[in-house]
Write a protein that holds these residues in place. Sequence first.
Motif, short mmCIF file in Angstrom:
data_model
loop_
_atom_site.label_atom_id
_atom_site.label_comp_id
_atom_site.label_asym_id
_atom_site.label_seq_id
_atom_site.Cartn_x
_atom_site.Cartn_y
_atom_site.Cartn_z
N GLN A 243 6.94 8.57 -2.78
CA GLN A 243 7.58 9.35 -3.83
C GLN A 243 9.04 9.66 -3.50
OE1 GLN A 243 5.41 12.90 -4.78
NE2 GLN A 243 6.78 13.50 -6.45
N ALA A 244 9.39 9.74 -2.22
CA ALA A 244 10.76 10.11 -1.84
C ALA A 244 11.75 8.97 -2.08
CB ALA A 244 10.79 10.53 -0.37
N VAL A 245 11.33 7.72 -1.84
CA VAL A 245 12.26 6.60 -1.94
C VAL A 245 11.98 5.71 -3.15
CG1 VAL A 245 12.70 6.56 0.52
CG2 VAL A 245 10.85 5.18 -0.41
N GLY A 246 10.86 5.90 -3.81
CA GLY A 246 10.54 5.09 -4.98
C GLY A 246 9.66 3.91 -4.65
N VAL A 247 9.07 3.35 -5.69
CA VAL A 247 8.13 2.25 -5.52
C VAL A 247 8.83 0.97 -5.08
CG1 VAL A 247 6.43 0.81 -6.72
CG2 VAL A 247 6.59 3.25 -7.23
N ASP A 248 10.03 0.71 -5.57
CA ASP A 248 10.72 -0.54 -5.26
C ASP A 248 10.94 -0.71 -3.77
OD1 ASP A 248 10.79 -1.22 -7.89
OD2 ASP A 248 12.80 -0.45 -8.24
N ALA A 249 11.23 0.36 -3.06
CA ALA A 249 11.52 0.27 -1.63
C ALA A 249 10.28 0.36 -0.76
CB ALA A 249 12.51 1.36 -1.22
N SER A 250 9.23 1.04 -1.25
CA SER A 250 8.08 1.35 -0.39
C SER A 250 6.82 0.56 -0.71
CB SER A 250 7.75 2.84 -0.48
OG SER A 250 7.36 3.19 -1.79
N GLU A 251 6.82 -0.19 -1.79
CA GLU A 251 5.59 -0.89 -2.18
C GLU A 251 5.35 -2.10 -1.29
OE1 GLU A 251 2.98 -0.06 -3.70
OE2 GLU A 251 3.06 -0.76 -5.78
N VAL A 252 4.21 -2.11 -0.58
CA VAL A 252 3.76 -3.25 0.21
C VAL A 252 2.36 -3.62 -0.26
CG1 VAL A 252 5.20 -2.71 2.22
CG2 VAL A 252 2.91 -1.74 2.04
N LEU A 253 1.78 -4.65 0.34
CA LEU A 253 0.50 -5.13 -0.15
C LEU A 253 -0.60 -4.07 -0.06
CD1 LEU A 253 0.23 -8.84 1.01
CD2 LEU A 253 0.16 -7.96 -1.31
N ASP A 254 -0.62 -3.31 1.04
CA ASP A 254 -1.67 -2.30 1.20
C ASP A 254 -1.57 -1.22 0.14
OD1 ASP A 254 -2.92 -3.51 3.29
OD2 ASP A 254 -1.85 -2.43 4.85
N THR A 255 -0.36 -0.72 -0.11
CA THR A 255 -0.21 0.30 -1.14
C THR A 255 -0.43 -0.28 -2.53
OG1 THR A 255 2.20 -0.10 -1.19
CG2 THR A 255 1.39 1.64 0.27
N TYR A 256 -0.08 -1.55 -2.71
CA TYR A 256 -0.31 -2.21 -4.00
C TYR A 256 -1.81 -2.31 -4.28
CZ TYR A 256 -0.24 -5.99 -7.48
OH TYR A 256 -0.42 -6.74 -8.61
N VAL A 257 -2.58 -2.71 -3.27
CA VAL A 257 -4.04 -2.80 -3.44
C VAL A 257 -4.63 -1.42 -3.68
CG1 VAL A 257 -6.19 -3.36 -2.24
CG2 VAL A 257 -4.25 -4.92 -2.09
N SER B 202 -11.89 -5.12 -9.21
CA SER B 202 -11.92 -6.58 -9.05
C SER B 202 -10.53 -7.13 -8.74
CB SER B 202 -12.48 -7.23 -10.32
OG SER B 202 -13.82 -6.87 -10.52
N TYR B 203 -9.54 -6.60 -9.42
CA TYR B 203 -8.16 -7.04 -9.18
C TYR B 203 -7.73 -6.70 -7.76
CZ TYR B 203 -3.15 -7.64 -10.06
OH TYR B 203 -1.85 -8.05 -10.01
N ALA B 204 -8.04 -5.48 -7.30
CA ALA B 204 -7.68 -5.07 -5.95
C ALA B 204 -8.43 -5.89 -4.90
CB ALA B 204 -7.97 -3.57 -5.76
N ALA B 205 -9.70 -6.20 -5.17
CA ALA B 205 -10.47 -7.02 -4.23
C ALA B 205 -9.89 -8.42 -4.13
CB ALA B 205 -11.93 -7.08 -4.69
N ALA B 206 -9.44 -8.97 -5.25
CA ALA B 206 -8.83 -10.30 -5.22
C ALA B 206 -7.53 -10.27 -4.42
CB ALA B 206 -8.57 -10.78 -6.65
N ALA B 207 -6.71 -9.22 -4.61
CA ALA B 207 -5.47 -9.11 -3.84
C ALA B 207 -5.76 -8.96 -2.36
CB ALA B 207 -4.66 -7.92 -4.34
N GLY B 208 -6.77 -8.16 -2.01
CA GLY B 208 -7.15 -8.02 -0.61
C GLY B 208 -7.67 -9.32 -0.02
#
Length: 346
Positions: free
Chosen positions: A286-300, A311-317
């Motif tokens: 929340q402090a720096v925004g999604v663009d700077a902090s979003e990685v695969l783990d947080t995306y899943v 299902s979408y999260a399982a496919a990404a994982g």
Amino acid sequence: MSHSTVPRGTTEAQTPRQDDDRATGNPVPREKRGRQAGRLSLRIRWRRDRTLILMTVPALLLVLVFNYVPILGNVVAFQDYDPYLSENGFVAIFESPWTGFEQFERIFADSAFWHAVRNTFVLFFLQLVLYFPIPILLALLVNSVVRPRVRAVAQAIMYLPHFFSWVLVVTVFMQIFGGAGIIAQTLRRHGYEGFDLMTNPEVFKYLVTAETVWKDAGWGIIVFLAALSSVSNDLYEAAAMDGAGRWRRMWHVTLPALRPVIALLLVLRVGDALTVGFEQLLLQRQAVGVDASEVLDTYVWWNGIRNQDFSYAAAAGLVKGVVGLGLVLTANKVAHLMGEQGVYKK
């Protein structure tokens, strides 16, 4: 005149053959005969190693329950999984409709997924370059300390941050580098303009790397110190007698001793490239925004838990796991080409 030990009335071929130690003439135990043959029976190995095997059973059960059994849940990546189709989420797997590779098509067409992949690899390469060598340097520094008491105190100080939670680590950095931190307040008191690194997306990746170094670099020296403790002092004494100084001894004796460990940990680190700190990044999202902090783990996590698109999260994982496996195999092959064992032998 020689006297035979064969009982009267029997031939030598009929006498049971008794193995003995040719040096002493004493009978050879059954376990030693098996070892001489180059293998031990399963019963003998169990009797010899049963204590160690029983000690590993709890750890194996934990790995089985929490690492291998959940793999079966990856089947929902090929479904439109809805846990509310049944009162039991496990039973809902059998009632959810199959969609084939539809979830994977959604992933590869999602620009947010590729943005998370890019951020993940940027953080990985930064941590590989800036973080990975630091435990090696710290291990060499601690190993050079002669006094045991000073060495023990230094190790304890470096180990301590590893036991801090990420909440505490982020709080400490906020109190130092935040807008209301010590550095910013000191600058304002002397007439300068303050700064807030904790909310600056441009330096966020370096800030995350600095947090990782402070927290885990000291703990990472344990393996390297263990490898250094196995180096014989005779090698250092022989190098010193040949006129090698401290730097030469470190280059030609210490670093070659660390090379297999460095290769192994590097392979494991490459295999873990797509995991760069879920809790650490989620706390600062929340402090720096999604663009700077979003990685695969947080995306899943965001798609699977917050949006309940399981299902979408399982496919990404699953994609992440397959890519990680490929990175491990590739890095291990490179280690073999360099003459190191890596994770497993050829």
